[in-house]
Design a protein around this motif. Structure first.
Motif, PDB file in Angstrom:
ATOM      1  N   GLU A 215       0.813  -1.227   0.000  1.00 12.33           N
ATOM      2  CA  GLU A 215       0.000   0.000   0.000  1.00 12.33           C
ATOM      3  C   GLU A 215       0.850   1.283   0.000  1.00 12.33           C
ATOM      4  O   GLU A 215       0.878   2.044   0.963  1.00 12.33           O
ATOM      5  CB  GLU A 215      -0.990  -0.029   1.181  1.00 12.33           C
ATOM      6  CG  GLU A 215      -1.922  -1.230   1.096  1.00 12.33           C
ATOM      7  CD  GLU A 215      -2.714  -1.496   2.359  1.00 12.33           C
ATOM      8  OE1 GLU A 215      -3.942  -1.280   2.317  1.00 12.33           O
ATOM      9  OE2 GLU A 215      -2.117  -1.912   3.365  1.00 12.33           O
ATOM     10  N   THR A 217       0.501   4.172  -1.455  1.00 11.31           N
ATOM     11  CA  THR A 217      -0.173   5.462  -1.299  1.00 11.31           C
ATOM     12  C   THR A 217      -0.637   5.701   0.133  1.00 11.31           C
ATOM     13  O   THR A 217      -1.114   6.790   0.441  1.00 11.31           O
ATOM     14  CB  THR A 217      -1.360   5.578  -2.276  1.00 11.31           C
ATOM     15  OG1 THR A 217      -2.041   4.305  -2.334  1.00 11.31           O
ATOM     16  CG2 THR A 217      -0.883   5.923  -3.662  1.00 11.31           C
ATOM     17  N   GLU A 218      -0.506   4.716   1.010  1.00 10.10           N
ATOM     18  CA  GLU A 218      -0.759   4.935   2.434  1.00 10.10           C
ATOM     19  C   GLU A 218       0.558   5.094   3.194  1.00 10.10           C
ATOM     20  O   GLU A 218       0.779   6.086   3.875  1.00 10.10           O
ATOM     21  CB  GLU A 218      -1.584   3.783   3.015  1.00 10.10           C
ATOM     22  CG  GLU A 218      -3.027   3.816   2.546  1.00 10.10           C
ATOM     23  CD  GLU A 218      -3.846   2.662   3.083  1.00 10.10           C
ATOM     24  OE1 GLU A 218      -3.334   1.908   3.941  1.00 10.10           O
ATOM     25  OE2 GLU A 218      -4.991   2.498   2.640  1.00 10.10           O
ATOM     26  N   ASN A 260      -6.252  10.173  -0.886  1.00 10.10           N
ATOM     27  CA  ASN A 260      -6.365   8.773  -0.473  1.00 10.10           C
ATOM     28  C   ASN A 260      -7.367   8.589   0.659  1.00 10.10           C
ATOM     29  O   ASN A 260      -8.122   7.627   0.676  1.00 10.10           O
ATOM     30  CB  ASN A 260      -4.984   8.248  -0.048  1.00 10.10           C
ATOM     31  CG  ASN A 260      -5.022   6.823   0.476  1.00 10.10           C
ATOM     32  OD1 ASN A 260      -5.430   6.586   1.593  1.00 10.10           O
ATOM     33  ND2 ASN A 260      -4.606   5.890  -0.350  1.00 10.10           N
ATOM     34  N   THR A 261      -7.376   9.484   1.643  1.00  6.75           N
ATOM     35  CA  THR A 261      -8.330   9.330   2.736  1.00  6.75           C
ATOM     36  C   THR A 261      -9.746   9.532   2.188  1.00  6.75           C
ATOM     37  O   THR A 261     -10.099  10.615   1.740  1.00  6.75           O
ATOM     38  CB  THR A 261      -8.044  10.347   3.849  1.00  6.75           C
ATOM     39  OG1 THR A 261      -6.639  10.367   4.094  1.00  6.75           O
ATOM     40  CG2 THR A 261      -8.753   9.967   5.124  1.00  6.75           C
ATOM     41  N   ASN A 265     -13.499   6.729   5.254  1.00  5.76           N
ATOM     42  CA  ASN A 265     -12.436   6.797   6.266  1.00  5.76           C
ATOM     43  C   ASN A 265     -12.701   7.940   7.242  1.00  5.76           C
ATOM     44  O   ASN A 265     -12.584   7.785   8.465  1.00  5.76           O
ATOM     45  CB  ASN A 265     -11.075   7.037   5.609  1.00  5.76           C
ATOM     46  CG  ASN A 265     -10.577   5.891   4.749  1.00  5.76           C
ATOM     47  OD1 ASN A 265      -9.774   6.100   3.840  1.00  5.76           O
ATOM     48  ND2 ASN A 265     -11.036   4.676   5.011  1.00  5.76           N
ATOM     49  N   ILE A 273      -4.182  11.492   5.934  1.00  7.80           N
ATOM     50  CA  ILE A 273      -3.399  10.398   5.362  1.00  7.80           C
ATOM     51  C   ILE A 273      -2.253   9.982   6.276  1.00  7.80           C
ATOM     52  O   ILE A 273      -1.812   8.831   6.253  1.00  7.80           O
ATOM     53  CB  ILE A 273      -2.882  10.779   3.948  1.00  7.80           C
ATOM     54  CG1 ILE A 273      -2.204   9.576   3.268  1.00  7.80           C
ATOM     55  CG2 ILE A 273      -1.936  11.964   4.006  1.00  7.80           C
ATOM     56  CD1 ILE A 273      -3.105   8.379   3.083  1.00  7.80           C
ATOM     57  N   LYS A 276      -3.595   7.553   8.655  1.00  8.96           N
ATOM     58  CA  LYS A 276      -3.847   6.318   7.926  1.00  8.96           C
ATOM     59  C   LYS A 276      -2.541   5.572   7.659  1.00  8.96           C
ATOM     60  O   LYS A 276      -2.483   4.339   7.743  1.00  8.96           O
ATOM     61  CB  LYS A 276      -4.554   6.643   6.600  1.00  8.96           C
ATOM     62  CG  LYS A 276      -5.196   5.438   5.922  1.00  8.96           C
ATOM     63  CD  LYS A 276      -6.020   5.863   4.719  1.00  8.96           C
ATOM     64  CE  LYS A 276      -6.716   4.654   4.101  1.00  8.96           C
ATOM     65  NZ  LYS A 276      -7.483   5.028   2.895  1.00  8.96           N
ATOM     66  N   ALA A 277      -1.482   6.320   7.365  1.00  2.00           N
ATOM     67  CA  ALA A 277      -0.170   5.706   7.116  1.00  2.00           C
ATOM     68  C   ALA A 277       0.325   4.965   8.347  1.00  2.00           C
ATOM     69  O   ALA A 277       0.792   3.821   8.256  1.00  2.00           O
ATOM     70  CB  ALA A 277       0.844   6.775   6.701  1.00  2.00           C
ATOM     71  N   SER A 280      -1.626   1.827   8.854  1.00  2.13           N
ATOM     72  CA  SER A 280      -1.300   0.825   7.852  1.00  2.13           C
ATOM     73  C   SER A 280       0.026   0.140   8.163  1.00  2.13           C
ATOM     74  O   SER A 280       0.164  -1.080   8.065  1.00  2.13           O
ATOM     75  CB  SER A 280      -1.247   1.483   6.465  1.00  2.13           C
ATOM     76  OG  SER A 280      -0.956   0.530   5.470  1.00  2.13           O
ATOM     77  N   ALA A 315      -2.764   1.248  -2.878  1.00  3.75           N
ATOM     78  CA  ALA A 315      -3.579   0.896  -1.719  1.00  3.75           C
ATOM     79  C   ALA A 315      -4.931   0.327  -2.121  1.00  3.75           C
ATOM     80  O   ALA A 315      -5.617  -0.264  -1.285  1.00  3.75           O
ATOM     81  CB  ALA A 315      -3.777   2.126  -0.828  1.00  3.75           C
TER      82      ALA A 315
END
Length: 361
Positions: A215, A217-218, A260-261, A265, A273, A276-277, A280, A315
């Motif tokens: 993933e 993009t995360e 991305n978010t 989410n 993000i 989120k990263a 992840s 992702a």
């Protein structure tokens, strides 16, 4: 740079798997029918339904038959600068351990992605000593739709017979290749489900297994947490290179990574993000990162054995899962906070919910 104390090994853990001629181990015993081009998808799909209905009952040790469908194989995209990515992805999925080395191709005949380009000589030598099995729909002896379908069904029967002769045997847990992924995340993903998966990742690595997380993009926005855990400076640089490759790819399409978010989410409490990263990345546990795969590459072709591996993928759930299949995973663990119908036909998928209410649903 983080230099954690080596985790003590875990011995004595096993599972029942299928040993392959190339040394890999499958968790399923499936016939996969590969397509060179999107034009044959309808015929192949029709044939697969017939195989399931008419042949599979005669081969009780075969779990399923699947068509490896895609929207590629001809047109200008086949000569694009990064065409190697979809080509090696399809090639390496066809060699996934759960397919037992029984490579079967359906070709149209006039497509740009010819069978020998998809599977060059020597590609399947490790897993199958027989010549490449190709059903070409434009062959002169085919007269009508059912003639093409009959040919696919007839060829599939020989592969099914060989797969049916296989039996599960007890193998060490070190033969597991586990892909971990999250999708439909909420604020609890980084608090409950993903840390639990990270704890399990460490246990698997201690048992000698391979765990891959992904993933781009995360995790891109927490890259310093990854480079610090790289086993060598070269692996740290490979991580940076994969992030840069994807940044350049998105820049060509004028795409914004911060998008991305998703609305879901945010509704679930993930505000940006970077949060989120971090959520992840925690799926990967604490082990050193021992290898990096570019999109569509396999552990086999890179010579990576065991440990924690970063497989660079988008992702997007199904694209990530597809590329992990190409990398060689034989088991998938998927966490979710919002819920998703995600699944894969080729490997077992274990769903992990972040909240009791979601698990109940």
């Amino acid at each position: 740079t983080v230099r954690p104390e080596p985790l003590p090994p875990l011995d004595g853990h096993t599972f029942e798997g299928y040993r392959n001629r190339d040394g890999s181990v499958g968790t399923r015993n499936i016939l996969a029918i590969t397509q060179t081009v999107q034009c044959v998808a309808g015929v192949t799909g029709f044939a697969v339904e017939r195989i399931r209905r008419e042949l599979l009952p005669r081969f009780p040790n075969v779990d399923d038959v699947v068509a490896l469908e895609h929207g590629y194989g001809c047109g200008v995209a086949i000569d694009a600068p990064d065409a190697i990515v979809p080509i090696r992805t399809l090639r390496n999925i066809s060699l996934n351990p759960n397919f037992g080395g029984e490579v079967m191709l359906v070709s149209l005949g006039c497509e740009k992605l010819q069978p020998e380009k998809l599977m060059p000589p020597g590609t399947i030598a490790l897993v199958d000593q027989r010549p490449l099995d190709v059903v070409c729909l434009q062959d002169d002896h085919h007269v009508g739709f059912l003639s093409m379908v009959d040919s696919i069904v007839r060829q599939a029967e020989a592969h099914l017979a060989r797969l049916d002769a296989r039996r599960r045997e007890t193998v060490p847990a070190s033969e597991l290749v586990v892909g971990v992924q999250c999708g439909g995340s909420d604020a609890f993903s980084g608090v409950t489900a993903n840390p639990a998966v990270g704890f399990c990742s460490d246990l698997l690595v201690r048992a000698g297994a391979t765990v891959m997380f992904s993933e781009v993009t995360e995790v891109r926005d927490g890259i310093d947490q990854l480079t610090a855990r790289a086993a060598t400076p070269e692996i740290a640089q490979q991580l940076i290179d994969q992030m840069a490759w994807y940044d350049a790819y998105l820049a060509r399409g004028r795409s914004d990574r911060s998008a991305n978010t998703t609305p879901g989410n945010k509704k679930g409490g993930l505000s940006n993000i970077v949060e989120k990263a971090m959520g992840s990345i925690v799926k990967s546990g604490t082990a050193p990162i021992s290898g990096v795969l570019a999109p569509g590459e396999s552990l086999r072709e890179r010579g990576i054995q065991r440990g924690l591996v970063y497989a660079a993928t988008p992702a997007s759930d199904f694209i990530c899962g597809t590329l992990q299949l190409a990398a060689g995973m034989n088991l998938h663990v998927f966490t979710t906070g919002r819920g998703t119908p995600y699944g894969l036909a080729d490997v077992p998928v274990i769903k992990v919910a972040t909240r009791s209410e979601l698990a109940r649903r």
